[in-house]
Design a protein around this motif. Sequence first.
Motif, PDB file in Angstrom:
ATOM      1  N   PRO A 177       0.805  -1.230   0.000  1.00  0.00           N
ATOM      2  CA  PRO A 177       0.000   0.000   0.000  1.00  0.00           C
ATOM      3  C   PRO A 177       0.834   1.274   0.000  1.00  0.00           C
ATOM      4  CG  PRO A 177      -0.966  -1.599   1.496  1.00  0.00           C
ATOM      5  CD  PRO A 177       0.345  -2.183   1.047  1.00  0.00           C
ATOM      6  N   GLU A 178       1.950   1.259   0.709  1.00  0.00           N
ATOM      7  CA  GLU A 178       2.761   2.479   0.794  1.00  0.00           C
ATOM      8  C   GLU A 178       3.421   2.859  -0.531  1.00  0.00           C
ATOM      9  OE1 GLU A 178       5.256  -0.823   2.899  1.00  0.00           O
ATOM     10  OE2 GLU A 178       3.136  -0.259   2.705  1.00  0.00           O
ATOM     11  N   HIS A 179       3.446   1.930  -1.494  1.00  0.00           N
ATOM     12  CA  HIS A 179       4.007   2.244  -2.810  1.00  0.00           C
ATOM     13  C   HIS A 179       3.027   3.019  -3.694  1.00  0.00           C
ATOM     14  CE1 HIS A 179       6.420  -1.711  -2.194  1.00  0.00           C
ATOM     15  NE2 HIS A 179       7.115  -0.699  -1.741  1.00  0.00           N
ATOM     16  N   VAL A 180       1.744   2.924  -3.390  1.00  0.00           N
ATOM     17  CA  VAL A 180       0.730   3.451  -4.301  1.00  0.00           C
ATOM     18  C   VAL A 180       0.861   4.947  -4.556  1.00  0.00           C
ATOM     19  CG1 VAL A 180      -1.762   3.791  -4.633  1.00  0.00           C
ATOM     20  CG2 VAL A 180      -0.879   1.559  -3.908  1.00  0.00           C
ATOM     21  N   PRO A 181       1.047   5.801  -3.536  1.00  0.00           N
ATOM     22  CA  PRO A 181       1.131   7.243  -3.832  1.00  0.00           C
ATOM     23  C   PRO A 181       2.239   7.600  -4.821  1.00  0.00           C
ATOM     24  CG  PRO A 181       0.750   6.904  -1.491  1.00  0.00           C
ATOM     25  CD  PRO A 181       1.036   5.554  -2.080  1.00  0.00           C
ATOM     26  N   ALA A 182       3.429   7.007  -4.646  1.00  0.00           N
ATOM     27  CA  ALA A 182       4.529   7.313  -5.562  1.00  0.00           C
ATOM     28  C   ALA A 182       4.216   6.830  -6.971  1.00  0.00           C
ATOM     29  CB  ALA A 182       5.825   6.674  -5.061  1.00  0.00           C
ATOM     30  N   LEU A 183       3.598   5.667  -7.086  1.00  0.00           N
ATOM     31  CA  LEU A 183       3.237   5.136  -8.400  1.00  0.00           C
ATOM     32  C   LEU A 183       2.191   6.002  -9.085  1.00  0.00           C
ATOM     33  CD1 LEU A 183       3.195   1.403  -7.335  1.00  0.00           C
ATOM     34  CD2 LEU A 183       4.711   2.355  -9.082  1.00  0.00           C
ATOM     35  N   VAL A 184       1.214   6.465  -8.315  1.00  0.00           N
ATOM     36  CA  VAL A 184       0.198   7.362  -8.880  1.00  0.00           C
ATOM     37  C   VAL A 184       0.852   8.647  -9.376  1.00  0.00           C
ATOM     38  CG1 VAL A 184      -1.825   8.766  -8.314  1.00  0.00           C
ATOM     39  CG2 VAL A 184      -1.711   6.384  -7.558  1.00  0.00           C
ATOM     40  N   ASP A 185       1.815   9.162  -8.612  1.00  0.00           N
ATOM     41  CA  ASP A 185       2.520  10.376  -9.039  1.00  0.00           C
ATOM     42  C   ASP A 185       3.266  10.160 -10.345  1.00  0.00           C
ATOM     43  OD1 ASP A 185       1.631  11.802  -6.857  1.00  0.00           O
ATOM     44  OD2 ASP A 185       3.489  11.594  -5.708  1.00  0.00           O
ATOM     45  N   LEU A 209      -9.601  -8.501   2.276  1.00  0.00           N
ATOM     46  CA  LEU A 209      -8.270  -8.026   1.890  1.00  0.00           C
ATOM     47  C   LEU A 209      -8.329  -7.291   0.552  1.00  0.00           C
ATOM     48  CD1 LEU A 209      -6.072 -11.087   2.939  1.00  0.00           C
ATOM     49  CD2 LEU A 209      -6.397  -8.915   4.168  1.00  0.00           C
ATOM     50  N   VAL A 210      -9.111  -7.817  -0.368  1.00  0.00           N
ATOM     51  CA  VAL A 210      -9.289  -7.124  -1.651  1.00  0.00           C
ATOM     52  C   VAL A 210      -9.972  -5.783  -1.419  1.00  0.00           C
ATOM     53  CG1 VAL A 210     -10.345  -7.228  -3.940  1.00  0.00           C
ATOM     54  CG2 VAL A 210      -9.386  -9.306  -2.917  1.00  0.00           C
ATOM     55  N   ARG A 211     -10.953  -5.753  -0.529  1.00  0.00           N
ATOM     56  CA  ARG A 211     -11.684  -4.527  -0.226  1.00  0.00           C
ATOM     57  C   ARG A 211     -10.745  -3.439   0.314  1.00  0.00           C
ATOM     58  NH1 ARG A 211     -15.352  -6.936   2.545  1.00  0.00           N
ATOM     59  NH2 ARG A 211     -16.580  -7.421   0.680  1.00  0.00           N
ATOM     60  N   ARG A 212      -9.801  -3.845   1.143  1.00  0.00           N
ATOM     61  CA  ARG A 212      -8.837  -2.874   1.665  1.00  0.00           C
ATOM     62  C   ARG A 212      -7.988  -2.295   0.535  1.00  0.00           C
ATOM     63  NH1 ARG A 212      -6.589  -6.430   6.778  1.00  0.00           N
ATOM     64  NH2 ARG A 212      -8.623  -6.720   7.819  1.00  0.00           N
ATOM     65  N   TRP A 213      -7.593  -3.161  -0.390  1.00  0.00           N
ATOM     66  CA  TRP A 213      -6.828  -2.672  -1.533  1.00  0.00           C
ATOM     67  C   TRP A 213      -7.672  -1.785  -2.443  1.00  0.00           C
ATOM     68  CZ3 TRP A 213      -2.103  -2.044  -3.398  1.00  0.00           C
ATOM     69  CH2 TRP A 213      -1.058  -2.602  -2.657  1.00  0.00           C
ATOM     70  N   ARG A 214      -8.944  -2.112  -2.551  1.00  0.00           N
ATOM     71  CA  ARG A 214      -9.836  -1.242  -3.312  1.00  0.00           C
ATOM     72  C   ARG A 214      -9.821   0.163  -2.723  1.00  0.00           C
ATOM     73  NH1 ARG A 214     -11.342  -1.500  -8.084  1.00  0.00           N
ATOM     74  NH2 ARG A 214     -10.298   0.501  -7.986  1.00  0.00           N
ATOM     75  N   GLY A 215      -9.858   0.240  -1.397  1.00  0.00           N
ATOM     76  CA  GLY A 215      -9.803   1.534  -0.729  1.00  0.00           C
ATOM     77  C   GLY A 215      -8.481   2.241  -0.945  1.00  0.00           C
ATOM     78  N   THR A 216      -7.392   1.487  -0.925  1.00  0.00           N
ATOM     79  CA  THR A 216      -6.069   2.081  -1.143  1.00  0.00           C
ATOM     80  C   THR A 216      -5.951   2.665  -2.541  1.00  0.00           C
ATOM     81  OG1 THR A 216      -5.015   0.576   0.427  1.00  0.00           O
ATOM     82  CG2 THR A 216      -3.595   1.574  -1.231  1.00  0.00           C
ATOM     83  N   ASP A 218      -8.445   3.492  -4.579  1.00  0.00           N
ATOM     84  CA  ASP A 218      -9.373   4.615  -4.738  1.00  0.00           C
ATOM     85  C   ASP A 218      -8.847   5.860  -4.057  1.00  0.00           C
ATOM     86  OD1 ASP A 218     -11.018   2.979  -6.189  1.00  0.00           O
ATOM     87  OD2 ASP A 218     -12.454   2.625  -4.579  1.00  0.00           O
ATOM     88  N   ALA A 219      -8.175   5.718  -2.918  1.00  0.00           N
ATOM     89  CA  ALA A 219      -7.580   6.873  -2.259  1.00  0.00           C
ATOM     90  C   ALA A 219      -6.508   7.492  -3.137  1.00  0.00           C
ATOM     91  CB  ALA A 219      -6.985   6.457  -0.907  1.00  0.00           C
ATOM     92  N   GLY A 220      -5.758   6.633  -3.860  1.00  0.00           N
ATOM     93  CA  GLY A 220      -4.781   7.164  -4.804  1.00  0.00           C
ATOM     94  C   GLY A 220      -5.432   7.959  -5.913  1.00  0.00           C
ATOM     95  N   ALA A 221      -6.602   7.518  -6.338  1.00  0.00           N
ATOM     96  CA  ALA A 221      -7.332   8.238  -7.394  1.00  0.00           C
ATOM     97  C   ALA A 221      -7.721   9.630  -6.938  1.00  0.00           C
ATOM     98  CB  ALA A 221      -8.574   7.446  -7.795  1.00  0.00           C
ATOM     99  N   LEU A 222      -8.010   9.793  -5.664  1.00  0.00           N
ATOM    100  CA  LEU A 222      -8.407  11.111  -5.163  1.00  0.00           C
ATOM    101  C   LEU A 222      -7.296  12.136  -5.342  1.00  0.00           C
ATOM    102  CD1 LEU A 222     -10.254  10.100  -1.851  1.00  0.00           C
ATOM    103  CD2 LEU A 222     -11.282  10.799  -4.033  1.00  0.00           C
ATOM    104  N   GLY A 223      -6.065  11.648  -5.316  1.00  0.00           N
ATOM    105  CA  GLY A 223      -4.940  12.564  -5.468  1.00  0.00           C
ATOM    106  C   GLY A 223      -4.773  13.094  -6.859  1.00  0.00           C
ATOM    107  N   VAL A 224      -5.436  12.497  -7.853  1.00  0.00           N
ATOM    108  CA  VAL A 224      -5.303  12.961  -9.235  1.00  0.00           C
ATOM    109  C   VAL A 224      -6.639  13.415  -9.801  1.00  0.00           C
ATOM    110  CG1 VAL A 224      -3.292  11.555  -9.708  1.00  0.00           C
ATOM    111  CG2 VAL A 224      -5.556  10.601 -10.126  1.00  0.00           C
TER     112      VAL A 224
END
Length: 225
Positions: A177-185, A209-216, A218-224
Amino acid sequence: MLLEVIALDAADAAAAQAGGADRLEVVSDIAADGLSPSRETLAAIREACDLPLRVMLRRQAGFLPGDLDALRAAAVELDAVMGERDGFVLGFLDAGGEVDLDATLAVAGAVPSRRWTFHRAVDHAASYARAWETIGGLPGLDQVLTAGSAAGVGEGLGALAAHARPGLAMAGGGLRPEHVPALVDMGVRAFHIGGMARPGWDRPVEAELVRRWRGTVDAGALGVA
């Protein structure tokens, strides 16, 4: 944002769909990093969910192609039970670690109407940058599953930033999960999980577990947005 989950059977498929996955990568033998499923397993998964599928075309561990005739025959056999939105996962290296373009195109050409993902062979190539140059623009290719490194996303973020094409890259392989913000950037908009959707590699996919990743994701999508 696309979230793809590895599925080994119909139970995995149903759980992944319940958790909010967008697509499944269908494989057998997860210990070998995914081999082609049987026609019967694929048909059961196709019945168990209505998500798009990407079906592995790989008959042995590693990224040498092996028997091309057998791979092409498997592609045709699996294609017969796939849905309209489904595609394949493939991609091969030669003994020197270069992309085996002839083998890759021969297998993809067995089912030319299908879109396909280039597998993580790109991360094991002799040159990551050269592999990307080789595969860019191949017919039918619409995604490249990559961690940027054979060691996983944590080690590969620099290579991903330098060489991966954001419109093609799907991040996967040791993804956390912690990789997602940098990847979205970087412009990555597709994410692939296997073990992170399970409480252990030998355990089935869990919807929560999939649901948690869905949230992660989607949270990345909010940044863009």
